[in-house]
Scaffold this motif. Structure first.
Motif, PDB file in Angstrom:
ATOM      1  N   TYR A   1      -4.867  -5.897   5.630  1.00  0.00           N
ATOM      2  CA  TYR A   1      -4.970  -4.757   6.558  1.00  0.00           C
ATOM      3  C   TYR A   1      -4.571  -5.284   7.929  1.00  0.00           C
ATOM      4  CZ  TYR A   1      -7.529  -2.315   2.883  1.00  0.00           C
ATOM      5  OH  TYR A   1      -7.881  -1.725   1.699  1.00  0.00           O
ATOM      6  N   PRO A   2      -3.291  -5.567   8.123  1.00  0.00           N
ATOM      7  CA  PRO A   2      -2.883  -6.384   9.270  1.00  0.00           C
ATOM      8  C   PRO A   2      -3.217  -5.788  10.630  1.00  0.00           C
ATOM      9  CG  PRO A   2      -0.967  -5.467   8.131  1.00  0.00           C
ATOM     10  CD  PRO A   2      -2.150  -5.207   7.257  1.00  0.00           C
ATOM     11  N   LEU A   3      -2.811  -4.554  10.883  1.00  0.00           N
ATOM     12  CA  LEU A   3      -3.056  -3.969  12.204  1.00  0.00           C
ATOM     13  C   LEU A   3      -4.526  -3.585  12.369  1.00  0.00           C
ATOM     14  CD1 LEU A   3      -1.792  -3.129  14.881  1.00  0.00           C
ATOM     15  CD2 LEU A   3      -1.273  -0.896  13.860  1.00  0.00           C
ATOM     16  N   HIS A   4      -5.161  -3.160  11.302  1.00  0.00           N
ATOM     17  CA  HIS A   4      -6.587  -2.816  11.335  1.00  0.00           C
ATOM     18  C   HIS A   4      -7.411  -4.015  11.782  1.00  0.00           C
ATOM     19  CE1 HIS A   4     -10.381  -1.053  10.305  1.00  0.00           C
ATOM     20  NE2 HIS A   4     -10.540  -1.737   9.183  1.00  0.00           N
ATOM     21  N   GLN A   5      -7.104  -5.180  11.251  1.00  0.00           N
ATOM     22  CA  GLN A   5      -7.862  -6.377  11.615  1.00  0.00           C
ATOM     23  C   GLN A   5      -7.481  -6.892  13.002  1.00  0.00           C
ATOM     24  OE1 GLN A   5     -10.410  -7.669  10.100  1.00  0.00           O
ATOM     25  NE2 GLN A   5     -10.341  -6.261   8.382  1.00  0.00           N
ATOM     26  N   ILE A   6      -6.247  -6.692  13.391  1.00  0.00           N
ATOM     27  CA  ILE A   6      -5.859  -7.025  14.768  1.00  0.00           C
ATOM     28  C   ILE A   6      -6.655  -6.170  15.749  1.00  0.00           C
ATOM     29  CG2 ILE A   6      -3.987  -6.830  16.468  1.00  0.00           C
ATOM     30  CD1 ILE A   6      -2.056  -7.673  14.195  1.00  0.00           C
ATOM     31  N   ALA A   7      -6.707  -4.874  15.493  1.00  0.00           N
ATOM     32  CA  ALA A   7      -7.411  -3.963  16.392  1.00  0.00           C
ATOM     33  C   ALA A   7      -8.902  -4.288  16.466  1.00  0.00           C
ATOM     34  CB  ALA A   7      -7.216  -2.516  15.929  1.00  0.00           C
ATOM     35  N   ALA A   8      -9.490  -4.695  15.341  1.00  0.00           N
ATOM     36  CA  ALA A   8     -10.915  -5.027  15.320  1.00  0.00           C
ATOM     37  C   ALA A   8     -11.232  -6.142  16.306  1.00  0.00           C
ATOM     38  CB  ALA A   8     -11.329  -5.449  13.912  1.00  0.00           C
ATOM     39  N   LYS A   9     -10.281  -7.017  16.529  1.00  0.00           N
ATOM     40  CA  LYS A   9     -10.485  -8.164  17.407  1.00  0.00           C
ATOM     41  C   LYS A   9      -9.930  -7.900  18.806  1.00  0.00           C
ATOM     42  CE  LYS A   9      -9.939 -11.064  13.317  1.00  0.00           C
ATOM     43  NZ  LYS A   9     -11.346 -11.015  12.962  1.00  0.00           N
ATOM     44  N   VAL A  10      -8.637  -7.593  18.855  1.00  0.00           N
ATOM     45  CA  VAL A  10      -7.946  -7.466  20.136  1.00  0.00           C
ATOM     46  C   VAL A  10      -8.516  -6.324  20.974  1.00  0.00           C
ATOM     47  CG1 VAL A  10      -5.723  -6.906  21.205  1.00  0.00           C
ATOM     48  CG2 VAL A  10      -5.835  -8.561  19.317  1.00  0.00           C
ATOM     49  N   ALA A  11      -8.705  -5.155  20.375  1.00  0.00           N
ATOM     50  CA  ALA A  11      -9.167  -3.998  21.149  1.00  0.00           C
ATOM     51  C   ALA A  11     -10.542  -4.243  21.749  1.00  0.00           C
ATOM     52  CB  ALA A  11      -9.185  -2.751  20.259  1.00  0.00           C
ATOM     53  N   PHE A  12     -11.462  -4.764  20.935  1.00  0.00           N
ATOM     54  CA  PHE A  12     -12.836  -4.929  21.415  1.00  0.00           C
ATOM     55  C   PHE A  12     -12.966  -6.132  22.343  1.00  0.00           C
ATOM     56  CE2 PHE A  12     -13.177  -2.183  17.773  1.00  0.00           C
ATOM     57  CZ  PHE A  12     -14.107  -1.226  18.185  1.00  0.00           C
ATOM     58  N   ALA A  13     -12.172  -7.177  22.105  1.00  0.00           N
ATOM     59  CA  ALA A  13     -12.182  -8.317  23.025  1.00  0.00           C
ATOM     60  C   ALA A  13     -11.670  -7.892  24.404  1.00  0.00           C
ATOM     61  CB  ALA A  13     -11.335  -9.452  22.468  1.00  0.00           C
ATOM     62  N   MET A  14     -10.567  -7.160  24.431  1.00  0.00           N
ATOM     63  CA  MET A  14     -10.023  -6.719  25.719  1.00  0.00           C
ATOM     64  C   MET A  14     -10.947  -5.712  26.383  1.00  0.00           C
ATOM     65  SD  MET A  14      -5.853  -6.721  25.284  1.00  0.00           S
ATOM     66  CE  MET A  14      -5.775  -5.067  24.617  1.00  0.00           C
TER      67      MET A  14
ATOM     68  N   MET B   1       0.831  -1.202   0.000  1.00  0.00           N
ATOM     69  CA  MET B   1       0.000   0.000   0.000  1.00  0.00           C
ATOM     70  C   MET B   1       0.869   1.258   0.000  1.00  0.00           C
ATOM     71  SD  MET B   1      -2.971   1.322   2.674  1.00  0.00           S
ATOM     72  CE  MET B   1      -4.335   0.399   1.980  1.00  0.00           C
ATOM     73  N   ALA B   2       0.453   2.265  -0.776  1.00  0.00           N
ATOM     74  CA  ALA B   2       1.168   3.535  -0.811  1.00  0.00           C
ATOM     75  C   ALA B   2       1.323   4.083   0.611  1.00  0.00           C
ATOM     76  CB  ALA B   2       0.424   4.534  -1.687  1.00  0.00           C
ATOM     77  N   LYS B   3       2.506   4.583   0.924  1.00  0.00           N
ATOM     78  CA  LYS B   3       2.828   5.007   2.294  1.00  0.00           C
ATOM     79  C   LYS B   3       1.848   6.049   2.825  1.00  0.00           C
ATOM     80  CE  LYS B   3       5.399   6.012   6.010  1.00  0.00           C
ATOM     81  NZ  LYS B   3       6.705   6.685   5.881  1.00  0.00           N
ATOM     82  N   TRP B   4       1.490   7.028   2.010  1.00  0.00           N
ATOM     83  CA  TRP B   4       0.588   8.086   2.482  1.00  0.00           C
ATOM     84  C   TRP B   4      -0.769   7.499   2.874  1.00  0.00           C
ATOM     85  CZ3 TRP B   4      -4.004   8.933  -0.123  1.00  0.00           C
ATOM     86  CH2 TRP B   4      -4.100   8.404  -1.425  1.00  0.00           C
ATOM     87  N   LEU B   5      -1.182   6.458   2.169  1.00  0.00           N
ATOM     88  CA  LEU B   5      -2.456   5.822   2.477  1.00  0.00           C
ATOM     89  C   LEU B   5      -2.325   4.905   3.687  1.00  0.00           C
ATOM     90  CD1 LEU B   5      -5.342   5.798   1.400  1.00  0.00           C
ATOM     91  CD2 LEU B   5      -4.717   3.892  -0.096  1.00  0.00           C
ATOM     92  N   SER B   6      -1.185   4.259   3.825  1.00  0.00           N
ATOM     93  CA  SER B   6      -0.951   3.405   4.996  1.00  0.00           C
ATOM     94  C   SER B   6      -1.064   4.186   6.298  1.00  0.00           C
ATOM     95  CB  SER B   6       0.428   2.748   4.926  1.00  0.00           C
ATOM     96  OG  SER B   6       0.423   1.618   4.094  1.00  0.00           O
ATOM     97  N   GLN B   7      -0.551   5.410   6.289  1.00  0.00           N
ATOM     98  CA  GLN B   7      -0.629   6.212   7.510  1.00  0.00           C
ATOM     99  C   GLN B   7      -2.080   6.472   7.912  1.00  0.00           C
ATOM    100  OE1 GLN B   7       2.039   9.406   6.096  1.00  0.00           O
ATOM    101  NE2 GLN B   7       3.352   8.930   7.834  1.00  0.00           N
ATOM    102  N   MET B   8      -2.920   6.769   6.927  1.00  0.00           N
ATOM    103  CA  MET B   8      -4.326   7.069   7.219  1.00  0.00           C
ATOM    104  C   MET B   8      -5.122   5.815   7.552  1.00  0.00           C
ATOM    105  SD  MET B   8      -5.633  10.023   4.622  1.00  0.00           S
ATOM    106  CE  MET B   8      -5.367   9.050   3.135  1.00  0.00           C
ATOM    107  N   VAL B   9      -4.916   4.777   6.746  1.00  0.00           N
ATOM    108  CA  VAL B   9      -5.767   3.584   6.829  1.00  0.00           C
ATOM    109  C   VAL B   9      -5.158   2.514   7.724  1.00  0.00           C
ATOM    110  CG1 VAL B   9      -6.798   1.709   5.493  1.00  0.00           C
ATOM    111  CG2 VAL B   9      -6.772   4.034   4.561  1.00  0.00           C
ATOM    112  N   GLN B  10      -3.924   2.120   7.433  1.00  0.00           N
ATOM    113  CA  GLN B  10      -3.327   0.990   8.122  1.00  0.00           C
ATOM    114  C   GLN B  10      -2.938   1.292   9.567  1.00  0.00           C
ATOM    115  OE1 GLN B  10      -3.408  -1.888   6.762  1.00  0.00           O
ATOM    116  NE2 GLN B  10      -2.765  -1.931   4.625  1.00  0.00           N
TER     117      GLN B  10
END
Length: 477
Positions: free
Chosen positions: A150-163, A96-105
């Motif tokens: 979307y590695p960290l985005h999908q981690i956060a979707a699970k880990v953040a809400f589970a915790m 993914m383009a770096k500028w987009l990774s900062q916003m999205v990833q």
């Protein structure tokens, strides 16, 4: 180029060596060189992590919600402080383009940790129903298995809400894009999250993922990935009747209704090309089927072809680049196979095609490709490609458009464009899918995300995402 060697797993609040000495190479999608190595975890490592999570569960579940919220907010703040480092790693891994990774990833995961923290405090965990008190309690130990796109985005979707819900977690990130997970574990270690609440075991799905899904002390598995792998997780989880949450594949339709004026039609088609090609098409909710009135097929072809041809493909760290490489050689080859299949089955090639863009011989690049004259039965209209490939399908009347849109095994996302927003909403309600953009409506990271049919089970993000990790108990008073 420097290679980062991650030689330990994070279990029970400490960095520990795997029981195996084997490692996995993480490949830079731009240079095709090794950018990092990670431990190839084992079933024994999973057992240690799960038992740590089990031991920590009672204490974490009893921790006041405001305290849990503070930890989550501190994680979000620390991710923000390391945004550039994380975005750089993910751009190398996924393309993914770096500028987009900062916003999205990175931006979206920060939002998820902050939202989860806020929800932990504001959510109403009990209510009276007649003579009963209905309470919601954390489900227990959650195994989180996440993808590479979307590695960290999908981690956060699970880990953040589970915790946030009071659960403890064991995370297996994708071995294709795991660096962000190790950075997250480092952050969690630094902020002093109680030992065992978060655990990280890297490795491959058939070893680590299957051990997690089978483990008798895991109460729930939350998985994002392919439908094929999701079926396997369900099969293994059924052995102990675990709760299974799945966010799987998609083949989403973007319906251009007949009443669009020329300018809005052009805007909708151009927007649709961008929605299909987000993250070089490596997006489960990408709008990869564009449905247009048969009478406007040539008009759509001209706009889509020009839009795709104008997209700049190249190094994701270079200025002005829209699309970088795909995440791996395997994914590039898979996409090339689908492009060949589209040609073989008689679709009209409007833009792109086989091979890499000119001058991009190193890196896993694919030409942004548009097919037209695609019929609903063609392989490229039925199967998830996961690359920058858009199929334009003509339809004859609104009912035909809805039939085509719903005529796949998936139901993750979709779009409807109309000159009358109320009418677009009416058609959107007919689509059997978890999310629908109405006239280009923006993605809402706090709205429930998930699919119908073979796109999955359950929802992520916001209140609905929190509730996935809660059990319901009735106290008869």
């Amino acid at each position: 180029m420097t290679t980062t060697n991650y030689d330990k797993l994070y279990i029970n609040g400490a960095w520990v060596a795997s029981t195996s000495s084997e490692t996995i190479n993480v490949i830079d999608s731009v240079t095709e060189t090794v950018m990092a190595t990670i431990p190839a975890g084992t079933a024994a490592d999973v057992d240690a992590a799960v038992m740590a999570a089990r031991s920590a569960f009672d204490g974490w579940a009893a921790t006041p919600t405001e305290e849990r919220a503070k930890y989550l907010t501190r994680i979000g703040d620390s991710l923000g402080a390391r945004m550039d480092e994380i975005a750089t790693a993910i751009s190398k891994e996924t393309g993914m383009a770096k500028w987009l990774s900062q916003m999205v990833q990175v931006g979206l995961p920060i939002n998820s940790f902050n939202q989860a923290g806020a929800l932990a405090e504001s959510y109403v965990y009990e209510e009276k129903v007649g003579s009963s008190l209905v309470v919601r309690e954390p489900i227990g130990v959650v195994a989180c298995i996440t993808p590479w796109n979307y590695p960290l985005h999908q981690i956060a979707a699970k880990v953040a809400f589970a915790m946030a819900a009071g659960c403890t977690v064991v995370l297996k990130p994708s071995e294709v894009a795991p660096v962000d997970a190790f950075i997250l574990a480092d952050i969690i270690n630094e902020i002093g999250l109680p030992a065992g609440v978060f655990n990280l075991v890297s490795g491959v799905g058939p070893v680590v993922g299957e051990a997690m899904a089978l483990h008798p002390e895991v109460d729930m598995v939350s998985f994002t990935g392919s439908t094929r792998a999701g079926k396997r997780v369900m099969q293994l989880g059924a052995e102990s009747i675990k709760k299974i949450a799945l966010e799987l594949g998609g083949k989403s339709a973007n319906v251009m209704l007949e009443d669009l004026d020329e300018a809005t039609f052009a805007k909708a088609v151009a927007d649709g090309v961008g929605k299909a090609f987000l993250n070089s098409g490596q997006t489960c909710s990408a709008l990869t089927r564009m449905l247009v009135p048969r009478s406007r097929l040539a008009e759509a072809e001209a706009i889509a072809g020009a839009t795709a041809s104008a997209m700049v493909v190249g190094d994701p760290f270079a200025a002005g680049v829209h699309l970088g490489p795909l995440a791996s050689a395997a994914q590039r080859d898979r996409v090339q196979g689908y492009i060949q299949k589209g040609i073989d089955e008689g679709a009209t090639l409007v833009a792109g095609g086989l091979g890499a863009p000119e001058g991009l011989d190193v890196g896993f690049y694919v030409r942004p490709t548009v097919f037209s004259g695609v019929t609903p039965q063609m392989t490229i209209a039925q199967e998830e490609i996961f690359g920058p490939v858009l199929s334009i399908l003509p339809y004859d009347g609104e009912d035909d458009a809805v039939r085509i849109a719903n005529g796949v095994v998936y139901g993750l996302a979709g779009g409807v464009w109309s000159g009358d927003k109320a009418h677009a909403e009416k058609v959107a309600r007919r689509l059997r899918t978890g999310q629908v953009e109405v006239n280009g409506g923006a993605f809402n990271p706090n709205a429930p995300f998930g699919g119908y049919k073979q796109s999955g089970i359950g929802r992520e993000y916001g209140r609905f995402g929190l509730e996935e990790f809660l059990e319901i108990k009735s106290l008869q008073l």
